[in-house]
Design a protein around this motif. Structure first.
Motif, PDB file in Angstrom:
ATOM      1  N   UNK A   1       0.832  -1.212   0.000  1.00  0.00           N
ATOM      2  CA  UNK A   1       0.000   0.000   0.000  1.00  0.00           C
ATOM      3  C   UNK A   1       0.863   1.256   0.000  1.00  0.00           C
ATOM      4  N   UNK A   2       1.899   1.257   0.836  1.00  0.00           N
ATOM      5  CA  UNK A   2       2.768   2.423   0.899  1.00  0.00           C
ATOM      6  C   UNK A   2       3.476   2.691  -0.413  1.00  0.00           C
ATOM      7  N   UNK A   3       3.962   1.645  -1.069  1.00  0.00           N
ATOM      8  CA  UNK A   3       4.638   1.801  -2.354  1.00  0.00           C
ATOM      9  C   UNK A   3       3.670   2.300  -3.425  1.00  0.00           C
ATOM     10  N   UNK A   4       2.457   1.752  -3.428  1.00  0.00           N
ATOM     11  CA  UNK A   4       1.461   2.174  -4.408  1.00  0.00           C
ATOM     12  C   UNK A   4       1.164   3.664  -4.280  1.00  0.00           C
ATOM     13  N   UNK A   5       0.912   4.119  -3.054  1.00  0.00           N
ATOM     14  CA  UNK A   5       0.578   5.527  -2.855  1.00  0.00           C
ATOM     15  C   UNK A   5       1.749   6.422  -3.246  1.00  0.00           C
ATOM     16  N   UNK A   6       2.976   6.005  -2.923  1.00  0.00           N
ATOM     17  CA  UNK A   6       4.150   6.805  -3.273  1.00  0.00           C
ATOM     18  C   UNK A   6       4.288   6.949  -4.786  1.00  0.00           C
TER      19      UNK A   6
ATOM     20  N   UNK B   1      -8.514   3.840  -4.262  1.00  0.00           N
ATOM     21  CA  UNK B   1      -8.573   4.563  -5.521  1.00  0.00           C
ATOM     22  C   UNK B   1      -7.859   5.895  -5.472  1.00  0.00           C
ATOM     23  N   UNK B   2      -8.003   6.636  -6.577  1.00  0.00           N
ATOM     24  CA  UNK B   2      -7.465   7.989  -6.691  1.00  0.00           C
ATOM     25  C   UNK B   2      -8.653   8.917  -6.920  1.00  0.00           C
ATOM     26  N   UNK B   3      -8.623  10.068  -6.255  1.00  0.00           N
ATOM     27  CA  UNK B   3      -9.761  10.978  -6.284  1.00  0.00           C
ATOM     28  C   UNK B   3      -9.280  12.396  -6.577  1.00  0.00           C
TER      29      UNK B   3
ATOM     30  N   UNK C   1     -14.367  10.482  -8.249  1.00  0.00           N
ATOM     31  CA  UNK C   1     -13.572   9.272  -8.473  1.00  0.00           C
ATOM     32  C   UNK C   1     -12.785   9.446  -9.765  1.00  0.00           C
ATOM     33  N   UNK C   2     -11.463   9.432  -9.634  1.00  0.00           N
ATOM     34  CA  UNK C   2     -10.606   9.566 -10.822  1.00  0.00           C
ATOM     35  C   UNK C   2     -10.225   8.202 -11.381  1.00  0.00           C
ATOM     36  N   UNK C   3      -9.921   7.257 -10.494  1.00  0.00           N
ATOM     37  CA  UNK C   3      -9.640   5.891 -10.924  1.00  0.00           C
ATOM     38  C   UNK C   3      -9.873   4.939  -9.764  1.00  0.00           C
TER      39      UNK C   3
ATOM     40  N   UNK D   1     -16.024   1.272  -2.959  1.00  0.00           N
ATOM     41  CA  UNK D   1     -15.597   2.630  -2.636  1.00  0.00           C
ATOM     42  C   UNK D   1     -16.759   3.429  -2.054  1.00  0.00           C
ATOM     43  N   UNK D   2     -17.931   3.297  -2.651  1.00  0.00           N
ATOM     44  CA  UNK D   2     -19.102   4.032  -2.152  1.00  0.00           C
ATOM     45  C   UNK D   2     -19.423   3.633  -0.705  1.00  0.00           C
ATOM     46  N   UNK D   3     -19.377   2.343  -0.421  1.00  0.00           N
ATOM     47  CA  UNK D   3     -19.691   1.886   0.932  1.00  0.00           C
ATOM     48  C   UNK D   3     -18.643   2.322   1.949  1.00  0.00           C
ATOM     49  N   UNK D   4     -17.418   2.530   1.494  1.00  0.00           N
ATOM     50  CA  UNK D   4     -16.333   2.912   2.403  1.00  0.00           C
ATOM     51  C   UNK D   4     -16.207   4.424   2.555  1.00  0.00           C
ATOM     52  N   UNK D   5     -17.083   5.173   1.896  1.00  0.00           N
ATOM     53  CA  UNK D   5     -17.007   6.635   1.906  1.00  0.00           C
ATOM     54  C   UNK D   5     -18.247   7.207   2.584  1.00  0.00           C
ATOM     55  N   UNK D   6     -18.048   8.165   3.487  1.00  0.00           N
ATOM     56  CA  UNK D   6     -19.143   8.708   4.276  1.00  0.00           C
ATOM     57  C   UNK D   6     -19.946   9.789   3.588  1.00  0.00           C
ATOM     58  N   UNK D   7     -19.761   9.990   2.297  1.00  0.00           N
ATOM     59  CA  UNK D   7     -20.519  10.987   1.544  1.00  0.00           C
ATOM     60  C   UNK D   7     -20.618  10.516   0.099  1.00  0.00           C
ATOM     61  N   UNK D   8     -21.470  11.180  -0.662  1.00  0.00           N
ATOM     62  CA  UNK D   8     -21.670  10.792  -2.053  1.00  0.00           C
ATOM     63  C   UNK D   8     -20.562  11.362  -2.927  1.00  0.00           C
TER      64      UNK D   8
END
Length: 273
Positions: A18-23, A205-207, A218-220, A230-237
């Motif tokens: 995860x850390x490598x991906x985000x970097x 994802x990337x936003x 949602x960008x990707x 992603x929708x279920x893990x996000x507290x807003x639309x």
């Protein structure tokens, strides 16, 4: 016959943590010659800057917010506050100069890279407290220079190693880093210079932010992740336009540079698996 003392390569060796991906996702967005500031607990941010310098942005320079060191040259990740950075730095600025740059110079920094306890629909961030301030559920490191950096840098990025409704909230419990405020033109109407968040990267994802409403979009979507997850893990639309593309994962050369030139001790794999 396999020699017992030689570590054999496994398929997981080629997969980014995860850390490598985000970097990697952050590093791709930086341009040559830009100026960036990062804070203390910044392994992912530091790796992203140094990886960009190994790839498309050799003249990018990053400065340690807590230490004032500029571009320490190392092949591993070290706290940006560590005095060991001084000997290999291109320059070193003292605190009064740092305060001048951080707190007073509009658009001196092209961008900042930040983590957060919470980020909301319009990219405002919270690093102070979750819940009621009098009886908090979580206390963070505080504001430090985040308010000034989010307000005065040309743009900023948010890197989060978790994606759930507690991190992606409708409205932050404590607004310490102004993003697009209430959306639309509210940032400028509040007297802040143009800027705000450009990207939020997470394990799902990337936003980015829709240009008119300034709401998170949602960008990707990362491979193996669904839009519904992603929708279920996000507290807003979230804003979704058509079918978002799948995130382009780190290329072999990006991972090679990251692991052999930037993070030879495997800090990102160890801390953010």
């Amino acid at each position: 016959m396999v020699e017992p003392n030689i570590k054999q390569r496994t398929p997981d060796d080629d997969k980014p943590s995860t850390g490598e991906l985000l970097a990697v996702l952050l590093a791709r967005d930086f341009a040559d010659g830009e100026k960036v500031i990062i804070g203390t607990n910044s392994d992912i941010q530091l790796a992203a800057c140094n990886l960009a310098r190994e790839m498309q942005a050799p003249r990018l320079w990053w400065i340690s917010g807590p230490g004032g060191m500029v571009n320490p040259v190392r092949d591993h990740l070290l706290s940006t506050a560590d005095s060991e950075n001084i000997e290999s730095s291109e320059a070193w600025m003292d605190l009064p100069n740092m305060i001048d740059f951080i707190d007073w110079k509009i658009h001196f920094f092209d961008f900042a890279i930040l983590s957060a306890l919470q980020v909301d629909r319009f990219g405002n961030i919270n690093t102070v407290v979750v819940g009621d301030q009098a009886r908090p559920k979580v206390r963070g490191p505080g504001t430090v220079g985040i308010s000034a950096l989010c307000g005065l840098a040309k743009r900023f990025y948010v890197a989060l190693t978790r994606h759930d409704p507690g991190a992606f909230v409708p409205r932050v419990d404590f607004l310490c880093g102004p993003g697009h405020m209430e959306g639309g033109n509210s940032r400028e109407e509040a007297g802040l210079p143009p800027g705000g968040p450009r990207l939020v990267v997470s394990p799902l994802g990337v936003f980015d932010f829709e240009p008119v409403s300034k709401a998170m979009r949602v960008r990707s979507v990362h491979p193996g992740v669904t839009l519904e997850q992603i929708r279920k893990a996000t507290g807003f639309e979230l804003v979704v336009e058509g079918t978002p593309p799948v995130t382009r994962m780190p290329e072999p050369e990006e991972l090679r540079l990251l692991r052999t030139r930037v993070d030879t001790r495997g800090t990102l794999r160890r801390k953010f698996p």
